[in-house]
Design an enzyme around this catalytic site. Structure first.
Site, PDB file in Angstrom:
ATOM      1  N   ASP A  38      21.502 -12.212 -15.041  1.00 14.69           N
ATOM      2  CA  ASP A  38      21.911 -12.957 -13.866  1.00 14.69           C
ATOM      3  C   ASP A  38      22.736 -14.148 -14.369  1.00 14.69           C
ATOM      4  O   ASP A  38      22.617 -14.532 -15.535  1.00 14.69           O
ATOM      5  CB  ASP A  38      20.664 -13.432 -13.116  1.00 14.69           C
ATOM      6  CG  ASP A  38      20.993 -14.408 -12.003  1.00 14.69           C
ATOM      7  OD1 ASP A  38      21.845 -14.074 -11.174  1.00 14.69           O
ATOM      8  OD2 ASP A  38      20.404 -15.500 -11.994  1.00 14.69           O
ATOM      9  N   ASP A  44      16.096 -15.213 -12.935  1.00 17.92           N
ATOM     10  CA  ASP A  44      15.202 -16.330 -12.630  1.00 17.92           C
ATOM     11  C   ASP A  44      14.897 -16.492 -11.147  1.00 17.92           C
ATOM     12  O   ASP A  44      14.065 -17.311 -10.782  1.00 17.92           O
ATOM     13  CB  ASP A  44      15.794 -17.640 -13.153  1.00 17.92           C
ATOM     14  CG  ASP A  44      16.990 -18.098 -12.319  1.00 17.92           C
ATOM     15  OD1 ASP A  44      17.737 -17.228 -11.828  1.00 17.92           O
ATOM     16  OD2 ASP A  44      17.163 -19.320 -12.166  1.00 17.92           O
ATOM     17  N   ASP A  84      16.492 -11.667  -8.031  1.00 18.32           N
ATOM     18  CA  ASP A  84      16.481 -10.861  -9.259  1.00 18.32           C
ATOM     19  C   ASP A  84      15.246  -9.962  -9.352  1.00 18.32           C
ATOM     20  O   ASP A  84      15.198  -9.066 -10.201  1.00 18.32           O
ATOM     21  CB  ASP A  84      16.510 -11.771 -10.497  1.00 18.32           C
ATOM     22  CG  ASP A  84      17.760 -12.616 -10.562  1.00 18.32           C
ATOM     23  OD1 ASP A  84      18.841 -12.079 -10.282  1.00 18.32           O
ATOM     24  OD2 ASP A  84      17.660 -13.805 -10.884  1.00 18.32           O
TER      25      ASP A  84
END
Length: 649
Positions: free
Chosen positions: A346, A539, A543
């Site tokens: 990410d 995080d 996600d």
């Protein structure tokens, strides 16, 4: 989620009936072992006139020394596991018990006793060695705070149990105290050692408004705090839960060995009697020779070293990582981490710092830059936009100005000062902008930066570029995985321009931008199909689906609770260099496991061959066999002291 007390209770009472189960039955097994050893020594000093007494003492010594390892673990667990699974599930220890009984029945009482003394003694040493790695983990339980200094309504304090605390309670923490629970500082300042949470050895400065974590150690300051989480929901409680889960999850090699062991033992139990029956006819041995050689083969074929091949290596690795701020929910995930062929990241808060910073700014030559910065700061002080925070962090006001500021939707911040109107806004809200500013805007925007114009009476006289910049170790982390031949991918919901700008800075192989949360899981499926074992690092809540779907889900410790809960590994410091270090030590763990497996199988094969050729006896076979098991255990324990390689930025 379990409370700490429940976790401690589970830790004490959990009994896993596999080879690596908890062998803690108190001191009695060790006492019985030494009783058996003493009786064997006494029997050795008796002469042939007392042969009956000598044999009786050897027999009692065999039973005493082997009571725990052979009867309780070998026979007891064979019966228990067979009943539970409704089929014959033999424990490998019964092979040694049968060999000792056979030797005694043939009149070789001393060899039978020696076999049990060496086997049981080695087994206790193995348990102690394996226990070292487990103790490294369970020491965390001892770090859990038990009392807190509660501030009462009248201002006095009272010591209470941490389990009694509620969200909103106010506590006093004195210098040198352990912070009892997660919360936020109300008054006072100090430095706190947070190594128990994030592995960072340097204490962190804390003041009013800063968060603090239970189990950390307060420095020289005294402060008051407000409780923000119940005891069962604290960061440290989650660490304990993850570490406890780790002991229940095994590498693929360990799982295969545990499934293979009962079948192997069953084959040995069938093959050895057949060997004893056929050897006199096929090899022209006497029945006595055939039975004795069969017993030697029984010892040689015992798979104890193979069964122990993974235990100390996996526990040592996970406890080592836990101390350094990397938590795993099981050693199988660490094993898979070493085998990854692709890794997806990410962007925001993972590869980047998660908040924008000023990267460029430019003011016209005709403008007094110092005065203009004072005005910009005065305007931005009245805004709560994240970009305002970044600008205030970048620029320092020389002269404090008071300006009435209006935040106009679509236009930005505007205010009047000394008869002039000043405005900070997005480029599209301005007209008649000079080519110089348009050129800089296009250049910086192409690099994935957000640009704002600064104008006086609607004439643009400067511009500021901001960007969520890569975190400290992001570039080195990407470089490392590319060197390892691992495909790197950036998955982001941001625009393609921003994603490509970050990927270009870091050297990422592939960018997938404008991604919705539900698309991330599908992308991980595509990566797994194309490349093989795939990891995902993130995080946020968005996600979570991808973290669950990946072969190894890795969460940043400062991320959302959901991301941490569903992930397989947690980097407690939001430090990507720990991911590189985890990959290093996981690869080493896999190498050590296969070293142990190959070594233990080679020793078994060697002993079977020399036993078949009549080149060894029971005593020598036991010494070599148990020596190899200890070598395997000690080889795994090396990972307790395995240091991380530094990651260069």
């Amino acid at each position: 989620m379990e409370t700490i007390q429940e976790q401690q209770s589970q830790e004490k009472h959990n009994h896993n009936h596999n080879h690596d189960h908890d062998h803690d039955h108190g001191k009695m097994p060790v006492v019985l072992y030494f009783v058996g050893l003493a009786l064997a020594v006494i029997a050795l000093f008796l002469n042939e006139d007392y042969q009956l007494v000598q044999n009786v003492l050897f027999s009692i010594a065999t039973i005493s020394a082997g009571y725990h390892v052979i009867l309780l673990e070998g026979l007891g667990e064979t019966i228990e596991n067979s009943k539970a699974q409704k089929k014959f599930i033999p424990n490998s220890h019964i092979l040694m018990g049968l060999a000792a009984i056979g030797a005694s029945l043939m009149g070789n009482f001393w060899e039978g006793t020696l076999l049990i003394l060496i086997f049981s003694g080695a087994h206790f040493l193995e348990d102690y060695a394996e226990g070292r790695s487990k103790r490294e983990i369970t020491k965390l339980l001892e770090m859990n705070p038990t009392t807190a200094r509660l501030i009462l309504p009248d201002g006095s304090t009272k010591n209470v149990d941490v389990s009694e605390l509620k969200v909103g309670d106010q506590l006093q923490v004195l210098n040198g105290d352990q912070v009892p629970i997660d919360g936020v500082i109300l008054s006072g300042s100090t430095s706190i050692d947070e190594s128990s949470i994030n592995g960072e050895s340097i204490p962190k400065e804390k003041a009013k408004g800063d968060g603090v974590f239970g189990s950390t150690i307060n420095g020289t300051g005294t402060f008051t705090m407000k409780v923000t989480k119940e005891n069962k929901d604290t960061v440290f409680s989650k660490i304990l839960q993850l570490v406890n889960q780790n002991q229940d999850n095994q590498t693929k090699a360990a799982s295969i060995i545990q499934k293979f062991e009962p079948k192997y033992v069953t084959v040995v139990l069938i093959a050895i009697p057949l060997f004893m029956l056929l050897a006199p006819f096929l090899l022209d041995w006497t029945w006595s020779q055939s039975v004795y050689r069969g017993l030697v083969l029984l010892v040689a074929a015992s798979p104890c070293a193979l069964a122990a091949a993974t235990v100390s290596a996996t526990l040592s690795t996970t406890s080592n990582l836990a101390k350094k701020g990397v938590l795993s929910k099981g050693s199988s995930y660490l094993s898979q981490l070493a085998d990854i062929k692709a890794i997806a990241f990410d962007k925001t808060g993972t590869l980047t710092k998660g908040k924008p910073e000023v990267t460029n700014y430019y003011f016209a030559d005709s403008v007094n830059e110092e005065n203009m910065i004072d005005i910009v700061v005065a305007l931005e002080k009245e805004s709560n936009h994240p970009l305002a925070d970044a600008i205030l962090r970048k620029f320092e006001q020389k002269n404090k100005l008071t300006i009435d500021v209006e935040n106009q939707i679509g236009k930005g911040l505007t205010g009047n000062y000394k008869g002039k109107n000043y405005r900070i806004g997005k480029p599209t809200s301005f007209e008649d902008v000079s080519d110089e500013y348009i050129r800089l805007n296009n250049e910086w925007a192409s690099e994935g930066k957000t640009v704002v114009y600064v104008a006086v009476d609607e004439e643009v006289i400067g511009l500021i570029a901001l960007m969520d910049v890569p975190s400290e170790h992001a570039k080195a982390t990407i470089d490392y995985f590319r060197e390892q031949g691992v495909h790197t991918t950036l998955i982001t919901g941001d625009s393609e321009m921003t994603g490509k700008a970050v990927a270009k800075q870091l050297g990422i192989d592939e960018v997938i931008a404008n991604v919705m949360p539900e698309d991330k899981s599908r992308i991980i499926d595509e990566q797994k199909e194309k490349y093989g074992v795939t990891a995902m690092v993130g995080d946020g809540v968005n996600d979570a689906p991808a973290l669950v779907n990946a072969d190894v889900g890795i969460a940043m410790g400062d991320g959302t609770d959901v991301a941490v809960e569903v992930s397989d590994l947690v980097l407690m410091q939001n430090n990507l260099s720990k991911l590189v270090q985890s990959h290093n030590i996981s690869s080493k763990m896999n190498r050590v496991i296969w070293q142990n497996i190959i070594f233990s199988m080679a020793v078994v094969a060697f002993l079977i061959v020399v036993s078949f050729l009549g080149l060894t006896d029971i005593a020598i076979s036991v010494i070599i066999h148990e020596g190899s098991t200890l070598v395997v255990i000690l080889n795994g324990l090396r990972l307790l002291r395995s240091n991380f390689k530094p990651v260069k930025n």
